[in-house]
Design a protein around this motif. Structure first.
Motif, PDB file in Angstrom:
ATOM      1  N   GLU A   1      48.601  33.696  41.118  1.00  0.00           N
ATOM      2  CA  GLU A   1      48.073  33.310  42.417  1.00  0.00           C
ATOM      3  C   GLU A   1      46.586  33.590  42.538  1.00  0.00           C
ATOM      4  N   LYS A   2      46.138  34.721  41.959  1.00  0.00           N
ATOM      5  CA  LYS A   2      44.729  35.083  42.102  1.00  0.00           C
ATOM      6  C   LYS A   2      44.111  35.509  40.788  1.00  0.00           C
ATOM      7  N   PRO A   3      43.891  34.555  39.898  1.00  0.00           N
ATOM      8  CA  PRO A   3      43.254  34.902  38.631  1.00  0.00           C
ATOM      9  C   PRO A   3      41.732  34.956  38.755  1.00  0.00           C
ATOM     10  N   ALA A   4      41.095  35.558  37.757  1.00  0.00           N
ATOM     11  CA  ALA A   4      39.638  35.566  37.690  1.00  0.00           C
ATOM     12  C   ALA A   4      39.229  35.622  36.219  1.00  0.00           C
ATOM     13  N   LEU A   5      38.033  35.130  35.947  1.00  0.00           N
ATOM     14  CA  LEU A   5      37.519  35.143  34.578  1.00  0.00           C
ATOM     15  C   LEU A   5      36.525  36.291  34.431  1.00  0.00           C
ATOM     16  N   LEU A   6      36.833  37.237  33.556  1.00  0.00           N
ATOM     17  CA  LEU A   6      35.896  38.340  33.323  1.00  0.00           C
ATOM     18  C   LEU A   6      34.742  37.806  32.499  1.00  0.00           C
ATOM     19  N   PHE A   7      33.570  37.878  33.078  1.00  0.00           N
ATOM     20  CA  PHE A   7      32.409  37.258  32.460  1.00  0.00           C
ATOM     21  C   PHE A   7      31.375  38.319  32.139  1.00  0.00           C
TER      22      PHE A   7
ATOM     23  N   CYS B   1      34.812  30.855  26.943  1.00  0.00           N
ATOM     24  CA  CYS B   1      35.959  30.782  27.868  1.00  0.00           C
ATOM     25  C   CYS B   1      35.607  29.958  29.107  1.00  0.00           C
ATOM     26  N   PHE B   2      34.407  30.173  29.605  1.00  0.00           N
ATOM     27  CA  PHE B   2      33.954  29.423  30.775  1.00  0.00           C
ATOM     28  C   PHE B   2      33.898  27.923  30.471  1.00  0.00           C
TER      29      PHE B   2
ATOM     30  N   PHE C   1      39.015  29.459  39.731  1.00  0.00           N
ATOM     31  CA  PHE C   1      38.985  30.925  39.873  1.00  0.00           C
ATOM     32  C   PHE C   1      37.543  31.409  39.754  1.00  0.00           C
ATOM     33  N   PRO C   2      37.248  32.590  40.298  1.00  0.00           N
ATOM     34  CA  PRO C   2      35.873  33.093  40.246  1.00  0.00           C
ATOM     35  C   PRO C   2      35.553  33.764  38.912  1.00  0.00           C
ATOM     36  N   LEU C   3      34.270  33.945  38.643  1.00  0.00           N
ATOM     37  CA  LEU C   3      33.820  34.773  37.527  1.00  0.00           C
ATOM     38  C   LEU C   3      33.652  36.196  38.056  1.00  0.00           C
ATOM     39  N   VAL C   4      34.089  37.167  37.273  1.00  0.00           N
ATOM     40  CA  VAL C   4      33.889  38.563  37.664  1.00  0.00           C
ATOM     41  C   VAL C   4      33.047  39.243  36.595  1.00  0.00           C
ATOM     42  N   HIS C   5      31.943  39.828  37.004  1.00  0.00           N
ATOM     43  CA  HIS C   5      31.102  40.550  36.045  1.00  0.00           C
ATOM     44  C   HIS C   5      31.103  42.023  36.409  1.00  0.00           C
ATOM     45  N   ILE C   6      31.463  42.886  35.457  1.00  0.00           N
ATOM     46  CA  ILE C   6      31.368  44.323  35.676  1.00  0.00           C
ATOM     47  C   ILE C   6      30.008  44.738  35.132  1.00  0.00           C
ATOM     48  N   ASP C   7      29.087  45.003  36.052  1.00  0.00           N
ATOM     49  CA  ASP C   7      27.706  45.260  35.679  1.00  0.00           C
ATOM     50  C   ASP C   7      27.502  46.768  35.517  1.00  0.00           C
ATOM     51  N   THR C   8      27.188  47.181  34.300  1.00  0.00           N
ATOM     52  CA  THR C   8      26.985  48.613  34.061  1.00  0.00           C
ATOM     53  C   THR C   8      25.644  49.075  34.614  1.00  0.00           C
ATOM     54  N   GLY C   9      24.796  48.139  34.986  1.00  0.00           N
ATOM     55  CA  GLY C   9      23.450  48.496  35.411  1.00  0.00           C
ATOM     56  C   GLY C   9      22.523  48.688  34.220  1.00  0.00           C
TER      57      GLY C   9
ATOM     58  N   GLU D   1      41.614  45.877  42.321  1.00  0.00           N
ATOM     59  CA  GLU D   1      42.278  46.365  43.532  1.00  0.00           C
ATOM     60  C   GLU D   1      41.700  45.698  44.777  1.00  0.00           C
ATOM     61  N   LYS D   2      40.378  45.686  44.843  1.00  0.00           N
ATOM     62  CA  LYS D   2      39.702  45.179  46.029  1.00  0.00           C
ATOM     63  C   LYS D   2      40.023  43.703  46.278  1.00  0.00           C
ATOM     64  N   TYR D   3      39.987  42.909  45.221  1.00  0.00           N
ATOM     65  CA  TYR D   3      40.198  41.467  45.403  1.00  0.00           C
ATOM     66  C   TYR D   3      41.646  41.052  45.158  1.00  0.00           C
ATOM     67  N   LYS D   4      42.486  42.015  44.804  1.00  0.00           N
ATOM     68  CA  LYS D   4      43.907  41.743  44.554  1.00  0.00           C
ATOM     69  C   LYS D   4      44.121  40.684  43.464  1.00  0.00           C
ATOM     70  N   PHE D   5      43.328  40.761  42.415  1.00  0.00           N
ATOM     71  CA  PHE D   5      43.522  39.832  41.303  1.00  0.00           C
ATOM     72  C   PHE D   5      44.838  40.143  40.609  1.00  0.00           C
ATOM     73  N   ASP D   6      45.566  39.093  40.232  1.00  0.00           N
ATOM     74  CA  ASP D   6      46.822  39.350  39.523  1.00  0.00           C
ATOM     75  C   ASP D   6      46.739  38.959  38.052  1.00  0.00           C
ATOM     76  N   ALA D   7      45.622  38.360  37.640  1.00  0.00           N
ATOM     77  CA  ALA D   7      45.438  38.069  36.213  1.00  0.00           C
ATOM     78  C   ALA D   7      43.954  37.959  35.920  1.00  0.00           C
ATOM     79  N   LEU D   8      43.519  38.575  34.841  1.00  0.00           N
ATOM     80  CA  LEU D   8      42.121  38.498  34.453  1.00  0.00           C
ATOM     81  C   LEU D   8      42.012  37.871  33.072  1.00  0.00           C
ATOM     82  N   ILE D   9      41.147  36.879  32.985  1.00  0.00           N
ATOM     83  CA  ILE D   9      40.946  36.209  31.703  1.00  0.00           C
ATOM     84  C   ILE D   9      39.874  36.958  30.932  1.00  0.00           C
TER      85      ILE D   9
END
Ligand code: GDP
Lengths: 301, 421
Positions: free
Chosen positions: A28-34, A43-44, A58-66, A124-132
């Motif tokens: 229902e709520k996937p996202a692409l880890l970018f 992948c994109f 689905f949105p792109l999600v970036h985990i930015d380490t800074g 958790e925040k966005y309630k993603f149920d699958a991450l690419i």
């Protein structure tokens, strides 16, 4: 009769598109880890193919380490804008500032481990149920047994002994509330396949994959970019070098290689001739032989 | 590899089977090493480990070593995938270990394979496990079987040892559904006939393993006669540019589709014609298995995920009653009258197990009609009834539309792998 066969790149592409469509249909709520690295860029690109002429669903999600290379961040923002993709950024800095993650100390400090915390917070925040993810099975021993649809428990953990068998191309994405999946569309690609595909499809990649002059220093045989986030030891000397990056990650744990490769053709030829794995230039995996496996178990990609 | 070379490479997926210590890890290590798919840092790492263990040579088997728990126990417990390429082909190896969970793992690895390598220790000859592996290869309809008679160095490279094993193998394999079998005498440890021809077996004139893998004819492994298109996802952009666009996305599971083809949608039975075959780059005149494409139709009809588009003049059976061979993958036993979730192509339904006809005795390969207790690693013939009709082919006709999985509804775990008969 006609010869109905596909080249290996076409067959891999078709398989990956199939995986992405299964994902879009089963979750229902996937996202692409970018990450801005070549694997997530591929992948994109595959996702664009899977859902054309519609936008990627689905949105792109970036985990930015800074501690990312500036070039990567610019590339990420331009890509999202060009194709009208939604972009969500999870900030490791924010997790640190708000006291949920604690910065490592010392010369080899890295934010790589902290990424896991921010990643799980973002899920958790966005309630993603699958991450690419753009992980490939050829990258590392622990990944060789990874599934296309990889089940994670409610704590985001991966249990290597308790993965569902994957038969034919029938993917079982059923899950209980709170659990989620990691989905790896390019599981069966090798580093060489990825580069050949980028060349074949003329896919744009960040400039730091190509040769450029950069201030670097050498530590434990690895070439690092000189940057504020990596403090120098007294005996370390900064020099201008002609380098490029084979993988793109956090600056504190991504090594450069000396290279003059200035075009995709030259990169492919260089990759074909190289005798060191791309993860060989990633410091985070060297900490221990089973480093990757440990991080995977706790929810790292 | 030259950048120009890769454009005409194709892809071969194979699985490896052997009982413990037949030399499977050594063989895979050798294929990877001799095809130069091993990087220096990987080689240095296994060299260091070999030295630490006091082994006298670099143990190539360590290359395919998996997860930590397994490393500590000294065993492998699951299917691991390995990759290598030559200028002709890219190869994907589904490496399945030989021990208790064997059947489950080999079935998993075999499900996507074009070829199976079956290892036999030249000193032991055909043993019960060889027959079991061959039976699974035939059950899963792996198109090509390569029997490697390994450790020839330990039988002085003798031709009669090889010939005797070959005859024994042919004697029982002739009763199974295997069409293309090759026999090779090799030494995985020394490298004879793996990549380079053996200097120790002049009596053998056939191909090396690598040559065979590079040249197996795989064009006919896919079904190109019965056109099948399971709809995975409906694409509706709803933008001003593509206002009325309605595309059916999926991967062709068999046969060839052409623009203008008369099609029927199953199970509804609605008919139409193919208006276009779309990909990001534009439109195609025809597309074949296993291409991922998007079909648009001339008529607006109600189609959703799980439906199957087929050519009107060649239709699969649409039914609720299914006969199949099942391999059981879970500890909890298969229940007669038990209800399971069922996945077939892109379709999700529920089903009830009506009957267990027989169980295969995995040791003798005989049918056992008395013992109907089906647990982990058992193979049986059963009958199911589904809650809604599904469009099926026989597994022997099409591995994509003839296969299904069963899922435990309480735990969501995949518990059964089915092949429709
Ligand atoms: N002499 C000889 N020994 C072999 C050969 N192939 C494998 N071995 C040895 O047999 C043992 C088991 O091999 P391994 O590859 O670990 O077997 P696996 O359990 O099938 O993966 C090891 O000691 C290998 O060195 C061979 O062709 N000749």
């Amino acid at each position: 009769m006609k010869n109905y066969t596909l080249t290996h790149l076409k067959e891999l592409e078709s398989e990956s598109i199939y995986v992405l469509r299964e994902l879009a249909a089963q979750f229902e709520k996937p996202a692409l880890l970018f990450s801005g690295g070549k694997d997530s860029i591929v992948c994109f690109h595959l996702a664009r193919k899977a859902f054309a002429p519609a936008k990627i669903p689905f949105p792109l999600v970036h985990i930015d380490t800074g501690h990312n290379f500036e070039e990567t961040i610019i590339f990420r923002d331009e890509l999202a804008k060009k194709y009208g993709a939604a972009l969500i950024v999870g900030s490791v800095q924010q997790s640190i500032d708000e006291g949920r993650a604690i910065e490592e100390k010392g010369f080899n400090a890295s934010r790589n481990v902290l990424q896991t915390i921010t990643l799980l917070e973002t899920i958790e925040k966005y309630k993603f149920d699958a991450l690419i993810g753009g992980a490939r099975r050829d990258e590392e021993k622990a990944r060789a047994k990874e599934r296309f649809f990889s089940h994670r428990d409610e704590f985001g953990q991966w249990d290597p002994k308790n993965q569902r068998p994957e038969l034919w191309n029938i993917f079982n994405g059923k899950k209980a509330v709170g659990e989620h999946f990691r989905v790896f569309p390019i599981s069966n690609w090798t580093e060489m396949d990825v580069w050949q595909y980028i060349l074949q499809e003329k896919i744009e990649i960040p400039s730091i994959y190509y040769t450029h002059e950069r201030e670097c220093f050498i530590r434990d045989g690895v070439i690092y970019a000189h940057a504020q986030v990596i403090p120098l030891k007294p005996n370390e000397k900064v020099e201008k070098m002609q380098v490029r990056f084979r993988t793109i990650g956090d600056m504190s744990c991504t090594g450069a290689v000396l290279s003059k490769a200035n075009s995709l053709e030259e990169i492919v030829e260089e990759v074909a001739a190289t005798r060191i794995t791309e993860r060989g230039s990633r410091i985070d995996d060297k900490r221990s032989d089973a480093a990757m496996e440990d991080r995977k178990k706790t929810g790292y990609f | 590899m030259k950048t120009s070379g890769y454009l005409d490479m194709d892809l071969l997926r194979f699985t490896t089977a052997g009982s413990v210590d037949d030399g499977k890890s050594t063989l895979i290590g050798r294929l990877l090493y001799d095809s130069k798919s091993i990087f220096e840092d990987q080689y240095e790492a296994i060299k260091a480990t070999s030295e630490k263990r006091g082994e006298e040579y670099v143990n190539l088997a360590l290359l395919t070593d998996g997860l930590r728990a397994e490393r500590e126990q000294g065993i492998t417990i699951d299917v691991a995938y390995r990759y290598f390429a030559t200028p002709k082909r890219k190869f994907i190896i589904a490496d399945t270990p030989g021990h208790i969970q064997y059947t489950r793992n080999m079935v998993t690895g075999a499900s996507t394979a074009n070829a199976a390598i079956i290892l036999i220790d030249a000193r032991k000859g055909v043993i019960e496990q060889t027959m079991r592996h061959t039976y699974i290869a035939s059950l899963l309809r792996i198109p090509h079987v390569i029997v490697c008679i390994n450790k020839m160095d330990l039988v002085e490279f003798k031709e009669d040892v090889f010939e005797k094993i070959k005859k024994a193998y042919e004697a029982f394999a002739s009763k199974l559904e295997i069409t293309d079998v090759h026999f090779l005498p090799i030494s995985a440890l020394k490298g004879d006939n793996v990549v380079d021809p053996s200097k120790n077996m002049n009596w053998y004139q056939g191909a090396t393993l690598m040559y065979l893998l590079e040249n197996l004819h795989i064009a006919n492994d896919q079904n190109h006669s019965d056109a099948r298109f399971p709809v995975q996802y409906v694409i509706r952009p709803m933008t001003s540019e593509h206002h009325d666009y309605r595309g059916y996305a999926g991967r062709i599971a068999g046969g060839v589709f052409k623009k203008g083809d008369a099609i029927t949608v199953l199970p509804s039975g609605f008919t139409s014609k193919i208006k276009s075959i779309d990909v990001l780059e534009g439109q195609l005149d025809e597309a074949f298995s296993p291409m991922s494409v998007t079909l648009t139709l001339e008529d607006e009809i109600d189609i959703s995920r799980g439906d199957m588009i087929v050519k009107t003049d060649n239709q699969p059976e649409t039914t609720q009653d299914i006969e199949l061979m099942i391999c059981w993958l879970a500890d909890k036993k298969l229940q007669v009258n038990g209800k399971y979730a069922l996945k077939h192509a892109s379709k999700d339904v529920r089903c009830v197990v009506k009957d267990i006809q027989y169980k295969i005795n995995i040791h003798t390969l005989e049918k056992n009609e008395e013992d109907k207790s089906i647990g982990l690693n058992d193979i049986a013939r059963i009958t199911l009834r589904t809650t809604a009709p599904i469009a099926i082919d026989k597994y022997s006709q099409n591995r994509n539309t003839g296969s299904l999985i069963l899922i435990d509804e309480a735990t969501n775990v995949t518990v059964g792998a089915g092949m429709i008969v």
